[in-house]
Enzyme design. Structure first.
Site, short mmCIF file in Angstrom:
data_model
loop_
_atom_site.label_atom_id
_atom_site.label_comp_id
_atom_site.label_asym_id
_atom_site.label_seq_id
_atom_site.Cartn_x
_atom_site.Cartn_y
_atom_site.Cartn_z
CD GLU A 1 -1.90 -2.42 1.57
OE1 GLU A 1 -0.49 -2.55 1.85
OE2 GLU A 1 -2.51 -3.25 1.58
CG PHE B 1 -10.07 -10.21 11.04
CD1 PHE B 1 -8.51 -10.45 11.51
CD2 PHE B 1 -9.75 -9.99 9.76
CE1 PHE B 1 -7.51 -10.79 10.74
CE2 PHE B 1 -8.96 -10.58 8.57
CZ PHE B 1 -7.66 -10.99 9.29
CD GLN B 2 -7.49 -7.62 7.78
OE1 GLN B 2 -8.15 -7.44 6.79
NE2 GLN B 2 -6.19 -8.27 7.23
CE LYS C 1 -16.94 -7.35 3.38
NZ LYS C 1 -16.21 -8.57 3.78
CG MET D 1 21.79 12.80 3.23
SD MET D 1 23.05 14.35 2.62
CE MET D 1 22.04 14.74 1.45
C1 LIG Z 1 11.97 6.12 5.53
C2 LIG Z 1 13.22 6.87 5.81
N1 LIG Z 1 14.10 6.20 6.72
C3 LIG Z 1 15.15 6.98 7.08
C4 LIG Z 1 15.62 8.22 6.44
C5 LIG Z 1 17.01 8.89 6.74
N2 LIG Z 1 17.72 8.96 5.59
C6 LIG Z 1 17.94 10.12 4.78
S1 LIG Z 1 18.94 10.03 3.52
C7 LIG Z 1 19.20 8.44 3.94
C8 LIG Z 1 20.32 7.53 3.18
C9 LIG Z 1 19.80 7.31 1.87
O1 LIG Z 1 20.78 6.47 1.55
P1 LIG Z 1 20.60 5.71 -0.07
O2 LIG Z 1 19.02 5.78 -0.29
O3 LIG Z 1 21.72 4.95 -0.52
O4 LIG Z 1 20.95 7.33 -0.78
P2 LIG Z 1 22.17 8.06 -1.00
O5 LIG Z 1 22.18 9.23 0.05
O6 LIG Z 1 23.48 7.25 -0.72
O7 LIG Z 1 21.94 8.87 -2.36
C10 LIG Z 1 18.69 8.02 5.18
C11 LIG Z 1 18.88 6.69 6.02
C12 LIG Z 1 14.73 8.83 5.79
N3 LIG Z 1 14.74 9.82 4.86
N4 LIG Z 1 13.50 7.93 5.19
#
Ligand SMILES: Cc1ncc(C[n+]2csc(CCOP(=O)(O)OP(=O)(O)O)c2C)c(N)n1
Lengths: 215, 579
Positions: free
Chosen positions: B68, B130-131, B180, B494
């Site tokens: 979803e 349920f659900q 429902k 990042m």
């Molecule tokens: C759902 C979610 N979990 C954690 C984060 C924190 N976060 C931001 S950037 C990042 C790293 C992303 O890594 P990648 O997808 O390999 O991309 P890159 O930065 O290497 O281009 C994380 C963990 C987020 N933004 N969203």
């Protein structure tokens, strides 16, 4: 009834000149009578970690429109932003906020005390008269009194009754009415009349901008 | 076809009144609203709606996603590329809760969505059936509006209200939870009446002329006026009006990442990206301009950095449709509350001819510095290791800036926003306010359905792609022509960058291993290739773009490259670091 900041809840009663100081504010919200809206409004406070001191919700004089009266202690800047966020909710018609100086407000309190104590002790009777209490139910075992007033007034009778076997006490949330201006009634009527109108109700806060900010 | 009979029975448009059940009434309403594509996933509590959908399959295309979250991100991508309302279906309980991330994302990025969730029978509400999950209350803080329907007769009216709320004013997601019994219940359907007014809802504020005049006066008096624009320009379909506004007197204009593509990248007044990884000049000069004109943007903290040091010297003109945004973060001198499609031309008409070329030249001067120190080494790196920037550069050359770029979240997102070229509006689709990893791939699928004639490239990190990689299955089944470009740096890049810069290189759990993405794609019947040599870059990208149908291209990029410039958290925008 006197109308000044409550001593207990507005420690900074003279803080109107200090916008960064917390004060007691009463927020009046006019809404559609809709399931779930209470939660939406409550969330706006909890999300900002603002404690609601008092909350009253009741139908207004116009069918289908409810009025929330919410009391919080906050700095004005936060309240004005919060007010606009509240007003943004789809089912909110209008939201206002006021300091205590702008409003007339009341709380209702009820006290349940043993009837024999009251009838036996004339002192109690005097107390009740002093606080302007009314008997609303008299039974052989207990009597229920009510008073209406500011927090410190209902609090006063409560403290006075405590030694005489107070059985139960309850206090309502605040209800408030704005002091000057024609109040909200006209505005509500306007909403009703304009239904279904496209007209915009001006934002009160923005209206006052010229006084607040100069270019 | 046997389904035809049912369809005829359920054709109430022509008749005065027909007996329909709630599910049929819902689908009829969607048709009147012009919906053609629905993203969704079925389950017990929404089965009657899916049963009705069986008879509408030639009018309402339903894309079965794999999760979803994928469904709602796809609906977001659809809405962002098409400008229409995205629609998503999910069942009760886990189906509905799986939508939450996307709803929150859409809320903060003002994306118009109508989410329909199934709910247990009304008589079971509150029994921990349920659900059963209290979806209306869970979603209250992240929806513009929501409503639970327990009686079929409410459906046409509530649906009409939902569409009206989702797409007007400041757009946003709405959710309708339908029990429902209401889906099954038959009633006399009297047709669908679109909604254009709700008593308590004022989406289009009346524009105040005095503020228009004050705004124009400030801009006319300004020596160093500077325009910031956000997605409001795109949402208000005011791209033309905005261009006319800045062009009349030559106002330099910089964008938030959601506003990006509202004017072409190469427009002579486009001075670049704002915020944490934005361009040097617009960030520095924010603290030098004398009048700051913010159009349809909300001064997010990723844009402003430290608020108490943000544009203190400037008078602020803020144009926004949402009055709650005015003075929320930055105190405005003149608030222009209204739809910028309406307010911009009013201001433009009052602008006097002015020459701001010298001021504009200041941006270009600082830009030269950024080119030398950051952009040139990023786009034409000296070593053998490929940079994210050079991949985007070659992609630009091959697409001519005509593609829709959908990004996931991370370094690649910032690099893509910084370097991708855009010729037309609604081309940069990214998760701005929530920064949702896993957004990229499903949003790209939706974007393709929203703009079938355009090339759609999803740019993903190795980390984020794995959050919704199962949506390759959706691509496989429905043939969505999405090009997935993975910029693999073997890290949660990042976060690693922050750990390097601010945590002493303590790389705590940012090292992520990935499957063989090309093999995974192959398993889904999607063509693909992986490269690690610069010599292959152009041909591989060309192969991807020329390929008929979906394609996955993995590019191995520098492991420890950083995105610069950067405004470190808690710093002022003028303290932006070039290295
Ligand atoms: C759902 C979610 N979990 C954690 C984060 C924190 N976060 C931001 S950037 C990042 C790293 C992303 O890594 P990648 O997808 O390999 O991309 P890159 O930065 O290497 O281009 C994380 C963990 C987020 N933004 N969203």
């Amino acid at each position: 009834m006197k109308n000044q900041a409550s001593i207990k809840y507005a420690p900074a009663a003279d803080s109107s000149s200090a916008p960064h100081q917390k004060k007691e504010f009463t927020i009046s919200v006019f809404t559609e009578n809709q399931i779930g809206l209470l939660n939406r409004i409550a969330i706006m406070f909890s999300r900002r970690k603002i404690n609601v001191e008092s909350l009253n919700v009741s139908p207004t004089e116009i069918e289908g429109i409810s009025r929330f009266t919410i009391v919080i202690t906050e700095v004005e800047d936060v309240v004005s932003k919060l007010n606009r966020q509240i007003e943004k909710q789809v089912e909110v018609l209008k939201s206002y906020y006021n300091v205590n100086e702008d409003i007339v407000w009341q709380e209702l309190a009820m006290y349940k005390v043993p009837t024999n104590v009251i009838s036996e002790k004339a002192k109690v009777e005097r107390l009740l008269r002093e606080y302007g209490a009314q008997a609303v139910a008299i039974r052989s075992d207990y009597t229920v009194f009510e008073t209406v007033g500011h927090r410190e007034e209902t609090e006063g009778l409560l403290n006075a009754l405590a030694p005489y076997g107070l059985i139960e006490f309850v206090r309502s949330a605040r209800v408030a009415i704005i002091k000057d201006s024609e109040g909200f009634h006209a505005k509500l009527k306007e909403f009703e009349q304009h239904e279904p109108s496209q007209e915009v109700i001006e934002n009160e806060y923005l209206d006052k901008r010229d006084d607040v900010f100069t270019m | 076809m046997d389904t035809l009979d049912v369809k005829e029975a359920a054709a109430p448009q022509t008749e005065k009144s027909t007996t329909l059940n709630g599910s049929q009434a819902l689908l009829e309403g969607l048709l009147v609203e012009g919906v053609t594509t629905i993203f969704g996933y079925p389950g017990g509590a929404i089965m009657p709606i899916y049963d009705a959908l069986y008879d509408y399959h030639d009018k309402l295309e339903h894309i079965l996603v794999r999760h979803e979250q994928g469904g709602i991100h796809a609906a977001q991508g659809y809405a962002r590329s098409s400008g229409k309302v995205g629609v998503v279906f999910a069942t009760s309980g886990p189906g509905a809760t799986n939508l939450i991330t996307g709803i929150a994302d859409a809320m903060i990025d003002s994306t118009p969505l109508v989410c329909i969730t199934g709910q247990v029978f009304a008589h079971l509400l509150g029994t921990d059936a349920f659900q059963e999950t209290d979806v209306v209350n869970i979603t209250a803080p992240v929806t513009k509006w929501n409503y639970q329907v327990t009686d079929a007769t409410e459906i046409p009216g509530v649906l009409a209200k939902a569409f009206h709320i989702a797409r007007t004013g400041r757009p946003g997601p709405v959710l309708i939870d339908i029990t429902k019994n209401a889906q099954i219940q038959k009633f006399e359907y009297a047709g669908y009446e679109p909604c254009n007014h709700i008593r308590s809802y004022r989406p289009a504020p009346k524009v105040r002329k005095s503020y228009i005049e004050q705004a124009a006066r400030l801009i006319n008096e300004a020596k160093k006026p500077f325009v910031l624009f956000g997605q409001g320009v795109i949402l208000g379909e005011a791209e033309k009006e905005f261009k006319a506004f800045i062009e009349k007197t030559g106002l330099p204009a910089a964008w938030t990442i959601l506003g990006e593509s509202a004017i072409p990248s190469d427009h002579y007044l486009n001075v670049g990206m704002l915020g944490m990884h934005g361009n040097y000049a617009p960030n520095v000069l924010t603290n030098e301009c004398d009048v700051l004109i913010a159009v349809g943007m909300r001064f997010d903290d990723r844009v402003t950095g430290r608020l108490d040091k943000y544009a203190k010297q400037a008078k602020i003109v803020h144009l926004d449709i949402d009055p709650a945004e005015i003075d929320k973060n930055v105190q405005s001198t003149v608030p222009v509350w209204g739809d910028c499609k309406e307010t911009l031309p009013m201001i433009t008409a009052l602008l006097e001819e002015k020459d701001h070329r010298q001021w504009l030249a200041k941006f270009r001067e600082l830009e030269q510095q950024e080119i030398k120190e950051v952009i040139e080494p990023e786009l034409n790196p000296a070593g053998d290791v490929m940079s994210m920037g050079e991949v985007i550069k070659v992609l630009n050359e091959l697409t001519g800036g005509e593609a829709i770029i959908v990004t996931d979240v991370g370094q690649h997102q910032m690099v893509a926003c910084r370097y991708a070229d855009f010729k037309q509006s609604r081309s940069n689709i990214t998760s701005g306010g929530l920064g949702t990893m896993g957004f990229g791939l499903p949003a790209a699928i939706g974007a393709k359905y929203g703009a079938p004639d355009r090339t759609v490239v999803a740019i993903c990190g190795d980390g984020g792609l794995q959050m919704t990689i199962q949506e390759f299955g959706t691509i496989m089944q429905f043939g969505a022509d999405v090009k997935t470009l993975i910029l693999n740096n073997h890290f949660l890049g990042m976060v690693r960058q922050w750990q390097q810069l601010f945590n002493d290189k303590r790389y705590s759990f940012v090292n992520i291993t990935s499957p063989d993405f090309v093999k995974v794609a192959e398993g889904y019947g999607i063509a693909g290739r992986s490269i690690d040599q610069r010599a292959d870059l152009r041909t591989a990208l060309k192969e991807m773009l020329d390929h008929k149908g979906a394609y996955v291209l993995e590019v191995m990029v520098g492991k420890e490259n950083n995105v610069f410039p950067m405004v470190p958290q808690g710093c002022s925008v003028s303290e932006i670091r070039l290295k």
